[in-house]
Design a protein around this motif. Structure first.
Motif, mmCIF file in Angstrom:
data_model
loop_
_atom_site.group_PDB
_atom_site.id
_atom_site.type_symbol
_atom_site.label_atom_id
_atom_site.label_comp_id
_atom_site.label_asym_id
_atom_site.label_seq_id
_atom_site.Cartn_x
_atom_site.Cartn_y
_atom_site.Cartn_z
ATOM 1 N N THR A 105 -10.425 -8.593 5.791
ATOM 2 C CA THR A 105 -11.754 -8.409 6.391
ATOM 3 C C THR A 105 -12.090 -6.919 6.392
ATOM 4 O O THR A 105 -11.370 -6.122 5.808
ATOM 5 C CB THR A 105 -11.751 -8.965 7.822
ATOM 6 O OG1 THR A 105 -10.629 -8.401 8.492
ATOM 7 C CG2 THR A 105 -11.650 -10.473 7.833
ATOM 8 N N SER A 119 -15.436 -3.825 6.183
ATOM 9 C CA SER A 119 -16.628 -3.616 5.337
ATOM 10 C C SER A 119 -16.261 -3.514 3.862
ATOM 11 O O SER A 119 -17.056 -3.881 2.994
ATOM 12 C CB SER A 119 -17.396 -2.356 5.736
ATOM 13 O OG SER A 119 -16.812 -1.696 6.800
ATOM 14 N N THR A 120 -15.059 -3.021 3.576
ATOM 15 C CA THR A 120 -14.692 -2.765 2.178
ATOM 16 C C THR A 120 -14.773 -4.002 1.269
ATOM 17 O O THR A 120 -15.350 -3.915 0.190
ATOM 18 C CB THR A 120 -13.291 -2.115 2.115
ATOM 19 O OG1 THR A 120 -13.261 -1.036 3.047
ATOM 20 C CG2 THR A 120 -12.974 -1.608 0.720
ATOM 21 N N PRO A 121 -14.196 -5.155 1.648
ATOM 22 C CA PRO A 121 -14.212 -6.279 0.696
ATOM 23 C C PRO A 121 -15.530 -7.054 0.617
ATOM 24 O O PRO A 121 -15.638 -7.974 -0.194
ATOM 25 C CB PRO A 121 -13.078 -7.182 1.189
ATOM 26 C CG PRO A 121 -12.929 -6.870 2.628
ATOM 27 C CD PRO A 121 -13.394 -5.468 2.839
ATOM 28 N N LEU A 161 -5.273 -11.942 6.610
ATOM 29 C CA LEU A 161 -4.288 -10.995 7.141
ATOM 30 C C LEU A 161 -4.183 -11.002 8.657
ATOM 31 O O LEU A 161 -3.099 -10.825 9.205
ATOM 32 C CB LEU A 161 -4.684 -9.563 6.736
ATOM 33 C CG LEU A 161 -4.484 -9.141 5.296
ATOM 34 C CD1 LEU A 161 -5.203 -7.825 5.039
ATOM 35 C CD2 LEU A 161 -2.997 -8.998 5.000
ATOM 36 N N ASP A 162 -5.335 -11.167 9.332
ATOM 37 C CA ASP A 162 -5.293 -10.874 10.770
ATOM 38 C C ASP A 162 -6.479 -11.469 11.517
ATOM 39 O O ASP A 162 -7.442 -11.952 10.917
ATOM 40 C CB ASP A 162 -5.221 -9.356 11.006
ATOM 41 C CG ASP A 162 -6.221 -8.568 10.143
ATOM 42 O OD1 ASP A 162 -7.108 -9.194 9.543
ATOM 43 O OD2 ASP A 162 -6.109 -7.337 10.074
ATOM 44 N N TYR A 171 -12.686 -12.686 13.032
ATOM 45 C CA TYR A 171 -12.508 -12.568 11.581
ATOM 46 C C TYR A 171 -12.697 -13.924 10.896
ATOM 47 O O TYR A 171 -13.085 -13.997 9.733
ATOM 48 C CB TYR A 171 -11.126 -11.989 11.273
ATOM 49 C CG TYR A 171 -11.051 -10.469 11.404
ATOM 50 C CD1 TYR A 171 -12.201 -9.696 11.519
ATOM 51 C CD2 TYR A 171 -9.829 -9.817 11.389
ATOM 52 C CE1 TYR A 171 -12.127 -8.313 11.622
ATOM 53 C CE2 TYR A 171 -9.748 -8.435 11.479
ATOM 54 C CZ TYR A 171 -10.898 -7.687 11.594
ATOM 55 O OH TYR A 171 -10.828 -6.318 11.672
ATOM 56 N N GLY A 187 -7.587 -3.803 2.362
ATOM 57 C CA GLY A 187 -8.297 -2.536 2.518
ATOM 58 C C GLY A 187 -7.292 -1.548 3.090
ATOM 59 O O GLY A 187 -6.074 -1.767 3.028
ATOM 60 N N ILE A 188 -7.788 -0.490 3.658
ATOM 61 C CA ILE A 188 -6.901 0.438 4.380
ATOM 62 C C ILE A 188 -7.668 0.958 5.594
ATOM 63 O O ILE A 188 -8.847 1.330 5.481
ATOM 64 C CB ILE A 188 -6.396 1.578 3.463
ATOM 65 C CG1 ILE A 188 -5.461 2.533 4.235
ATOM 66 C CG2 ILE A 188 -7.540 2.348 2.808
ATOM 67 C CD1 ILE A 188 -4.724 3.534 3.339
ATOM 68 N N GLY A 189 -7.018 0.939 6.742
ATOM 69 C CA GLY A 189 -7.666 1.428 7.958
ATOM 70 C C GLY A 189 -7.711 2.952 7.966
ATOM 71 O O GLY A 189 -6.961 3.614 7.233
ATOM 72 N N HIS A 193 -3.539 1.974 8.198
ATOM 73 C CA HIS A 193 -2.923 0.652 8.375
ATOM 74 C C HIS A 193 -3.327 -0.342 7.300
ATOM 75 O O HIS A 193 -4.395 -0.252 6.709
ATOM 76 C CB HIS A 193 -3.200 0.068 9.774
ATOM 77 C CG HIS A 193 -4.628 -0.286 10.068
ATOM 78 N ND1 HIS A 193 -5.219 -0.018 11.277
ATOM 79 C CD2 HIS A 193 -5.574 -0.902 9.344
ATOM 80 C CE1 HIS A 193 -6.457 -0.463 11.278
ATOM 81 N NE2 HIS A 193 -6.707 -1.003 10.098
ATOM 82 N N PHE A 251 -3.402 -5.137 10.601
ATOM 83 C CA PHE A 251 -3.436 -4.385 11.859
ATOM 84 C C PHE A 251 -2.058 -3.791 12.133
ATOM 85 O O PHE A 251 -1.624 -3.702 13.282
ATOM 86 C CB PHE A 251 -3.886 -5.277 13.014
ATOM 87 C CG PHE A 251 -5.385 -5.342 13.184
ATOM 88 C CD1 PHE A 251 -6.148 -4.182 13.255
ATOM 89 C CD2 PHE A 251 -6.030 -6.557 13.300
ATOM 90 C CE1 PHE A 251 -7.533 -4.242 13.430
ATOM 91 C CE2 PHE A 251 -7.415 -6.629 13.477
ATOM 92 C CZ PHE A 251 -8.168 -5.466 13.528
ATOM 93 N N THR A 254 -8.410 2.830 15.510
ATOM 94 C CA THR A 254 -8.836 1.507 15.021
ATOM 95 C C THR A 254 -9.900 0.917 15.944
ATOM 96 O O THR A 254 -10.904 0.373 15.483
ATOM 97 C CB THR A 254 -7.619 0.569 14.935
ATOM 98 O OG1 THR A 254 -6.664 1.171 14.048
ATOM 99 C CG2 THR A 254 -7.994 -0.805 14.430
ATOM 100 N N ASN A 301 -13.526 0.130 14.466
ATOM 101 C CA ASN A 301 -13.990 -1.253 14.416
ATOM 102 C C ASN A 301 -15.097 -1.518 15.437
ATOM 103 O O ASN A 301 -15.939 -2.394 15.230
ATOM 104 C CB ASN A 301 -12.811 -2.225 14.566
ATOM 105 C CG ASN A 301 -11.878 -2.150 13.365
ATOM 106 O OD1 ASN A 301 -12.064 -1.322 12.473
ATOM 107 N ND2 ASN A 301 -10.882 -3.001 13.314
ATOM 108 N N PHE A 361 -18.366 -3.090 13.886
ATOM 109 C CA PHE A 361 -18.581 -4.516 14.116
ATOM 110 C C PHE A 361 -18.979 -4.925 15.535
ATOM 111 O O PHE A 361 -19.689 -5.897 15.710
ATOM 112 C CB PHE A 361 -17.325 -5.305 13.703
ATOM 113 C CG PHE A 361 -17.098 -5.294 12.211
ATOM 114 C CD1 PHE A 361 -17.848 -6.105 11.372
ATOM 115 C CD2 PHE A 361 -16.172 -4.444 11.646
ATOM 116 C CE1 PHE A 361 -17.676 -6.082 9.997
ATOM 117 C CE2 PHE A 361 -15.983 -4.404 10.266
ATOM 118 C CZ PHE A 361 -16.743 -5.226 9.443
ATOM 119 N N LYS A 380 -12.339 7.697 3.634
ATOM 120 C CA LYS A 380 -11.007 7.172 3.344
ATOM 121 C C LYS A 380 -10.194 8.093 2.434
ATOM 122 O O LYS A 380 -9.023 7.826 2.158
ATOM 123 C CB LYS A 380 -11.121 5.785 2.679
ATOM 124 C CG LYS A 380 -11.724 4.697 3.550
ATOM 125 C CD LYS A 380 -10.724 4.202 4.587
ATOM 126 C CE LYS A 380 -11.355 3.291 5.613
ATOM 127 N NZ LYS A 380 -11.666 1.963 5.127
#
Ligand code: GLP
Length: 272
Positions: A36, A38-40, A66-67, A86, A138-140, A144, A147, A167, A171, A175, A213
């Motif tokens: 999840t 914004s990236t994907p 993933l989470d 999610y 993605g990458i946080g 990360h 999570f 994070t 987030n 969101f 990023k």
């Protein structure tokens, strides 16, 4: 590791969707790990387009996300912007637009009463499905994956994880704010696949876009492997790895010229 650099977000998304579509065409019942954030979103949009215009078939595809935030679960009675789960994100951004079977889509259940048992069950379901063929990531902002916050063991499994300040801030901005939720009312814990779980996926597809990023991407790909940047575990993965970046996200890589050269070479030799 294939490091692919594209001019912008849309190009990055098209490339990533192409990688996923190739997997599905080669193995129609493949198991995808999904992410999840914004990236994907652009990648999912392109997959939806491929489904609608080119008949990309998801009818046998199985997915594991993933989470999920602990305490949140999909609530279709609420408008999308008020449902921050999610599970809802996946439904709105991908699942409802394609011919995937709902029973083949796994998103961790943030409403579970027994998170420990549930996390074990989730791991077992991944195994029963034959393991993940391709994991999208993605990458946080803090480096990360999923999570797995700084300090997570690189051998960690699916479990409950406390979210760190960065994070929560990131987030919240992306969101939760739009739903009018107060910052301290957003969930502070999540169920997440572990780094050890992710590394068992046979192939990895990591995406990053934007200047925000750039530093963390450089640390992840070129810095030491460290539990402080859990995505740096990518350097330990033994299967196929594709990293797709836009120019901004790639802009702080020391070896940028080398990656561009290798991509060109691989293309010339038909290896990409
Ligand atoms: C969240 C998700 C991660 C995602 C990250 C980056 O924390 N749990 O899986 O990679 O956000 O999000 P974005 O793509 O919005 O930058």
């Amino acid at each position: 590791m294939d490091i692919i650099i594209r001019d912008n977000y849309d190009e990055m998304s098209r490339y990533a969707a192409g990688v996923i579509a190739d997997f599905i065409r080669k193995k129609p019942n493949c198991v995808l790990g999904l992410a999840t954030g914004s990236t994907p979103i652009g990648t999912y949009k392109e997959l939806i387009r491929m489904h609608k215009e080119e008949g990309l078939d998801f009818s046998q595809v199985v997915t594991f996300n993933l989470d999920e935030y602990l305490g949140l679960g999909i609530d279709l009675d609420k408008p999308y912007h008020l449902d921050q789960s999610y599970a809802r994100f996946m439904y709105e951004e991908l699942f409802k637009h394609i011919n995937i079977r709902q029973e083949n889509t796994y998103v961790p259940d943030g409403l579970t009463r027994d998170p420990e048992k549930y996390c074990q069950w989730y791991e077992e379901e991944i195994k029963k499905a034959g393991g993940i063929d391709l994991q999208l990531l993605g990458i946080g902002g803090d480096g990360h994956w999923a999570f797995n916050e700084p300090g997570s063991s690189l051998a960690s499994r699916t479990r409950v994880q406390a979210l760190n300040k960065q994070t929560l801030d990131d987030n919240y901005e992306s969101f939760f704010k739009k739903a009018g939720i107060e910052r301290d009312k957003m969930p502070h814990f999540a169920i997440t696949m572990g780094i050890g779980t992710i590394l068992e996926a046979r192939n990895i597809l990591m995406l990053a876009s934007g200047l925000k990023k750039a530093d963390v991407v450089a640390k992840c790909l070129e810095g030491p492997v460290t539990s402080q940047i859990t995505a740096s575990a990518i350097q330990l993965h033994s299967g196929g790895i594709t990293v797709v970046l836009d120019r901004d996200a790639a802009s702080r890589l020391n070896n940028l010229d080398h990656y561009l050269h290798v991509e060109k070479l691989k293309r010339e030799y038909g290896l990409l």
